[in-house]
Scaffold this motif. Structure first.
Motif, PDB file in Angstrom:
ATOM      1  N   ALA A   2       0.834  -1.194   0.000  1.00 42.39           N
ATOM      2  CA  ALA A   2       0.000   0.000   0.000  1.00 42.39           C
ATOM      3  C   ALA A   2       0.870   1.245   0.000  1.00 42.39           C
ATOM      4  O   ALA A   2       1.928   1.272   0.619  1.00 42.39           O
ATOM      5  CB  ALA A   2      -0.890  -0.017   1.241  1.00 42.39           C
ATOM      6  N   ASN A  27      -4.030   3.039  -3.143  1.00 39.90           N
ATOM      7  CA  ASN A  27      -4.534   1.747  -2.679  1.00 39.90           C
ATOM      8  C   ASN A  27      -5.984   1.510  -3.096  1.00 39.90           C
ATOM      9  O   ASN A  27      -6.528   0.441  -2.861  1.00 39.90           O
ATOM     10  CB  ASN A  27      -4.460   1.672  -1.150  1.00 39.90           C
ATOM     11  N   HIS A  29      -8.417   2.723  -1.538  1.00 40.14           N
ATOM     12  CA  HIS A  29      -9.167   2.585  -0.297  1.00 40.14           C
ATOM     13  C   HIS A  29     -10.249   3.653  -0.216  1.00 40.14           C
ATOM     14  O   HIS A  29     -10.033   4.810  -0.595  1.00 40.14           O
ATOM     15  CB  HIS A  29      -8.244   2.743   0.911  1.00 40.14           C
ATOM     16  N   SER A  93      -4.723   5.682   4.949  1.00 35.36           N
ATOM     17  CA  SER A  93      -5.861   5.118   4.245  1.00 35.36           C
ATOM     18  C   SER A  93      -6.120   3.727   4.807  1.00 35.36           C
ATOM     19  O   SER A  93      -5.215   3.116   5.408  1.00 35.36           O
ATOM     20  CB  SER A  93      -5.611   5.037   2.735  1.00 35.36           C
ATOM     21  N   GLY A  95      -8.146  -0.103   4.076  1.00 33.58           N
ATOM     22  CA  GLY A  95      -9.029  -1.118   3.550  1.00 33.58           C
ATOM     23  C   GLY A  95      -9.367  -1.956   4.759  1.00 33.58           C
ATOM     24  O   GLY A  95     -10.054  -1.513   5.664  1.00 33.58           O
ATOM     25  N   GLN A  98      -4.966  -0.266   8.284  1.00 34.37           N
ATOM     26  CA  GLN A  98      -4.595   1.125   8.025  1.00 34.37           C
ATOM     27  C   GLN A  98      -3.153   1.199   7.552  1.00 34.37           C
ATOM     28  O   GLN A  98      -2.278   0.493   8.073  1.00 34.37           O
ATOM     29  CB  GLN A  98      -4.718   1.947   9.320  1.00 34.37           C
TER      30      GLN A  98
ATOM     31  N   GLN B  94     -14.141   0.793  10.426  1.00 32.95           N
ATOM     32  CA  GLN B  94     -12.751   1.227  10.269  1.00 32.95           C
ATOM     33  C   GLN B  94     -12.485   2.569  10.935  1.00 32.95           C
ATOM     34  O   GLN B  94     -11.805   3.438  10.376  1.00 32.95           O
ATOM     35  CB  GLN B  94     -12.378   1.269   8.782  1.00 32.95           C
TER      36      GLN B  94
END
Lengths: 109, 108
Positions: A2, A27, A29, A93, A95, A98, B94
């Protein structure tokens, strides 16, 4: 691997000036984040985004604005910089995990 | 707000000794992610662990979400392991909350 990049890496600004910190990720993301890191406080979340066009306030948003014009780019804007905003700023960022950029050291005189 | 407590705050080891870093969190987490940071450097992801035990190299992460705790074990420490280890909890969606870190110094 990434990839998150930040610019500038170092910045000296004057009190009352406008500062823009930029972040780019390759990435793809959806989620991106801005943190600041200060001794004694650890990492604190300023703003985050769930995708292009979205920005959300984190824990310490006062004095900061954010902009997410595209999937890849997320900016942090200090309209009227103050010495208390002297810090190291990290973009990330996410997915599943981090990934962090290298950081920007900002000094406001 | 969400809180993540790491202990110890600092740790000094001789090369070859093992390290055990603790992370406790105040609310439900879907997983813990451990990061390593050199002085003046960025954060490097080490392990992401939703529950149970995960291994990578000399690192072992254990997460017990029901008890709101986790740990990172570093075996046979090396001088190059010196730095700060940060624990972050993901509350879901997240959103990550970080502890203040454990500063590890490994001496010859």
């Amino acid at each position: 691997e990434a990839a998150v990049t930040q610019s500038p890496r170092n910045k000296v600004a004057v009190t009352g000036g406008k500062v823009t910190l930029s972040c780019n990720q390759t990435n793809n993301h959806n989620n991106m984040y801005w943190y600041r890191q200060d001794t004694g406080h650890g990492l604190r979340l300023i703003h985050y985004s769930y995708g292009a066009g979205s920005t959300e306030k984190g824990d310490i948003p006062d004095g900061y604005k954010a902009s997410r014009p595209s999937q890849e780019n997320f900016s942090l804007i200090l309209e009227l910089a103050t010495p208390s905003q002297t810090s190291v700023y990290f973009c990330a960022s996410a997915g599943y995990e981090q990934y962090f950029g290298p950081g920007t050291r900002l000094t406001v005189l | 707000g969400q809180q993540v407590q790491q202990s110890p705050a600092s740790l000094v080891l001789q090369e070859g000794e093992n390290a055990e870093l603790q992370c406790n969190f105040s609310s439900t987490a879907t997983r813990l992610q451990w990061f390593y940071q050199r002085p003046g450097g960025s954060l490097v992801s080490l392990l992401s662990n939703p529950s149970g035990t995960k291994h990578t190299g000399r690192l072992t992460s254990t997460t017990v979400t029901k008890e709101r705790r986790g740990s990172l074990h570093i075996s046979s420490s090396q001088i190059t392991d010196s730095g700060t280890y940060l624990c972050a909890m993901d509350t879901g969606y997240q959103n990550f909350y970080f502890g203040k870190g454990t500063s590890l110094t490994v001496i010859p």
